[in-house]
Motif scaffolding. Structure first.
Motif, short mmCIF file in Angstrom:
data_model
loop_
_atom_site.label_atom_id
_atom_site.label_comp_id
_atom_site.label_asym_id
_atom_site.label_seq_id
_atom_site.Cartn_x
_atom_site.Cartn_y
_atom_site.Cartn_z
N TRP A 1 -11.08 0.10 14.72
CA TRP A 1 -9.87 -0.44 14.09
C TRP A 1 -10.19 -1.30 12.87
N ALA A 2 -11.34 -1.99 12.88
CA ALA A 2 -11.69 -2.84 11.73
C ALA A 2 -11.92 -1.99 10.48
N GLU A 3 -12.62 -0.86 10.64
CA GLU A 3 -12.83 0.04 9.50
C GLU A 3 -11.51 0.67 9.05
N ILE A 4 -10.74 1.11 10.03
CA ILE A 4 -9.48 1.81 9.70
C ILE A 4 -8.50 0.88 9.01
N SER A 5 -8.58 -0.41 9.32
CA SER A 5 -7.63 -1.36 8.72
C SER A 5 -7.77 -1.41 7.20
N GLU A 6 -8.95 -1.07 6.69
CA GLU A 6 -9.15 -1.04 5.25
C GLU A 6 -8.33 0.05 4.59
N SER A 7 -7.96 1.07 5.36
CA SER A 7 -7.18 2.18 4.81
C SER A 7 -5.72 2.15 5.25
N LEU A 8 -5.26 1.01 5.74
CA LEU A 8 -3.86 0.91 6.16
C LEU A 8 -2.87 1.26 5.05
N PRO A 9 -3.11 0.87 3.79
CA PRO A 9 -2.17 1.28 2.74
C PRO A 9 -2.01 2.79 2.63
N ASP A 10 -3.12 3.53 2.79
CA ASP A 10 -3.04 4.99 2.73
C ASP A 10 -2.25 5.54 3.92
N ILE A 11 -2.49 4.98 5.10
CA ILE A 11 -1.80 5.45 6.31
C ILE A 11 -0.31 5.14 6.23
N GLU A 12 0.03 3.95 5.76
CA GLU A 12 1.43 3.58 5.61
C GLU A 12 2.12 4.45 4.56
N ALA A 13 1.38 4.81 3.51
CA ALA A 13 1.95 5.68 2.48
C ALA A 13 2.30 7.05 3.06
N LEU A 14 1.49 7.55 3.97
CA LEU A 14 1.79 8.84 4.61
C LEU A 14 3.05 8.72 5.47
N TYR A 15 3.21 7.58 6.14
CA TYR A 15 4.42 7.39 6.95
C TYR A 15 5.67 7.32 6.07
N GLU A 16 5.55 6.68 4.93
CA GLU A 16 6.69 6.53 4.04
C GLU A 16 7.01 7.79 3.25
N ASP A 17 6.09 8.75 3.24
CA ASP A 17 6.29 10.01 2.52
C ASP A 17 7.21 10.92 3.34
N GLU A 18 8.44 11.10 2.89
CA GLU A 18 9.41 11.91 3.63
C GLU A 18 8.97 13.36 3.78
N ALA A 19 8.13 13.83 2.87
CA ALA A 19 7.70 15.22 2.90
C ALA A 19 6.51 15.45 3.83
N PHE A 20 5.86 14.38 4.26
CA PHE A 20 4.68 14.54 5.13
C PHE A 20 5.14 14.94 6.53
N PRO A 21 4.61 16.03 7.09
CA PRO A 21 5.14 16.55 8.37
C PRO A 21 4.79 15.70 9.59
N GLN A 22 3.77 14.85 9.50
CA GLN A 22 3.33 14.05 10.65
C GLN A 22 3.49 12.55 10.36
N ARG A 23 4.67 12.20 9.86
CA ARG A 23 4.95 10.79 9.56
C ARG A 23 4.86 9.94 10.83
N ARG A 24 5.35 10.45 11.96
CA ARG A 24 5.33 9.68 13.21
C ARG A 24 3.91 9.42 13.67
N LEU A 25 3.02 10.39 13.46
CA LEU A 25 1.61 10.19 13.83
C LEU A 25 0.99 9.10 12.97
N ALA A 26 1.30 9.10 11.67
CA ALA A 26 0.79 8.05 10.79
C ALA A 26 1.30 6.69 11.24
N ALA A 27 2.56 6.64 11.67
CA ALA A 27 3.12 5.37 12.16
C ALA A 27 2.41 4.91 13.43
N LEU A 28 2.09 5.84 14.31
CA LEU A 28 1.40 5.48 15.55
C LEU A 28 0.02 4.91 15.26
N VAL A 29 -0.71 5.54 14.35
CA VAL A 29 -2.04 5.03 13.98
C VAL A 29 -1.92 3.63 13.38
N ALA A 30 -0.98 3.45 12.46
CA ALA A 30 -0.79 2.13 11.86
C ALA A 30 -0.41 1.10 12.91
#
Length: 333
Positions: free
Chosen positions: A72-101
């Motif tokens: 989680w410490a490493e992944i936290s550095e990429s939280l902006p990228d993960i959140e951007a995927l959740y906010e992208d309406e066209a991304f098919p796995q937005r819910r998965l990105a939200a779960l990871v975040a």
């Protein structure tokens, strides 16, 4: 064997010489593939989030979701990228990105943000998982749910409970929060964990849910003694609702609910109904029950009238008893 008594190399082994057999050469069916090396870093997976191919990003999120507790410490550095995927309406796995975040924020100790993204994960957030992560966020979700429902109740009734703040207008409730709590409630009711749901219903001022739990105890009895039937649950609720656990401003509503349920039972339960009416201060209602029982020709009804009378004497004031006596029409012979 040759002339010197030695076995020829091409001679077959006898059954008594199994230890001399050569091991069979491994085949494709018996060959064991080496176990994959354990993952030592999530850097490679995080790099995949920057690829242009959607399938690669989805694959990376699926892998990251499983290793959040370790990296989680490493992944936290990429939280902006993960959140951007959740906010992208066209991304098919937005819910998965939200779960990871959500999981990353949980391990960071940011429970409010973790809950926000758990709501975004919708059904991917498994309320039955039983992990510390899920239990912690469920508790926080229930607290927020009950708080907002209390505000709605206060706005609707114009009441303000002890220690609470007044709310001028009805507070809106996030639909996703409602869906999350509803999923947890339905799961608990399916497991007949009525006591936990009853606590939530009381905190949230959900009289509809309280009524549902009480009536369910006949169709699906629980394991606890007061869950065994609707009558048992009514008796338990009367004791609970009459205690200091329930705010006084909500108590009258709950007692009125019990009266409604008692009156709708297939078989009358006069003692429980009389207790609720007495708690509500309805002397006329109690007197009507006593009059009906006294006028009955049934010995069992007369005994019930005596039982109610003794209960009233033990639990009611003299002023209330006088009102009941004045309103009781029938007199014993």
């Amino acid at each position: 064997r040759d002339l010197r008594g030695k076995r020829r190399p091409d001679a077959p082994l006898s059954p008594s010489q199994p230890h001399l057999r050569r091991p069979a050469a491994p085949t494709m069916a018996t060959a064991v593939l080496p176990a994959p090396a354990p993952l030592t870093s999530s850097v490679g997976l995080l790099a995949m989030l920057e690829e242009s191919e959607t399938q690669i990003k989805v694959h990376a999120l699926q892998k990251l979701e499983r290793v959040v507790p370790d990296f989680w410490a490493e992944i936290s550095e990429s939280l902006p990228d993960i959140e951007a995927l959740y906010e992208d309406e066209a991304f098919p796995q937005r819910r998965l990105a939200a779960l990871v975040a959500s999981k990353v924020y949980y391990y960071l100790g940011e429970y409010a943000d973790a809950l926000v993204f758990a709501l975004g994960a919708e059904t991917l957030f498994n309320v039955d998982e039983g992990s510390e992560y899920v239990d912690t966020l469920l508790a926080k979700a229930i607290d927020e749910y009950c708080k907002q429902h209390q505000q709605r109740y206060e706005a609707a009734t114009g009441s303000q409970e002890e220690g609470g703040s007044s709310t001028a207008a009805e507070a809106p409730i996030d639909r996703r929060l409602i869906d999350l709590v509803d999923r947890m409630v339905e799961s608990s009711l399916e497991r007949r964990a009525y006591q936990m749901v009853m606590g939530l219903a009381l905190e949230a001022r959900r009289t509809d849910l309280i009524e549902r739990i009480i009536l369910l105890c006949d169709a699906k009895p629980g394991e606890l003694e007061h869950d065994a039937s609707t009558i048992k649950m009514l008796e338990y609720c009367f004791g609970l609702f009459s205690s200091a656990v329930v705010p006084r401003s909500f108590r009258a509503t709950l007692i009125a609910l019990l009266v409604t349920i008692y009156r709708g039972l297939p078989a009358p339960e006069y003692l429980g109904l009389a207790r609720c009416l007495a708690q509500a201060g309805d002397a006329a209602g109690v007197a009507a029950i006593l009059s009906q029982l006294i006028e009955s020709e049934s010995a069992e009804a007369r005994l019930a009238a005596f039982q109610i009378s003794f209960d009233l004497v033990d639990n009611c004031t003299q002023a209330f008893l006088k009102l009941v006596a004045e309103r009781t029409k029938a007199k014993p012979p």
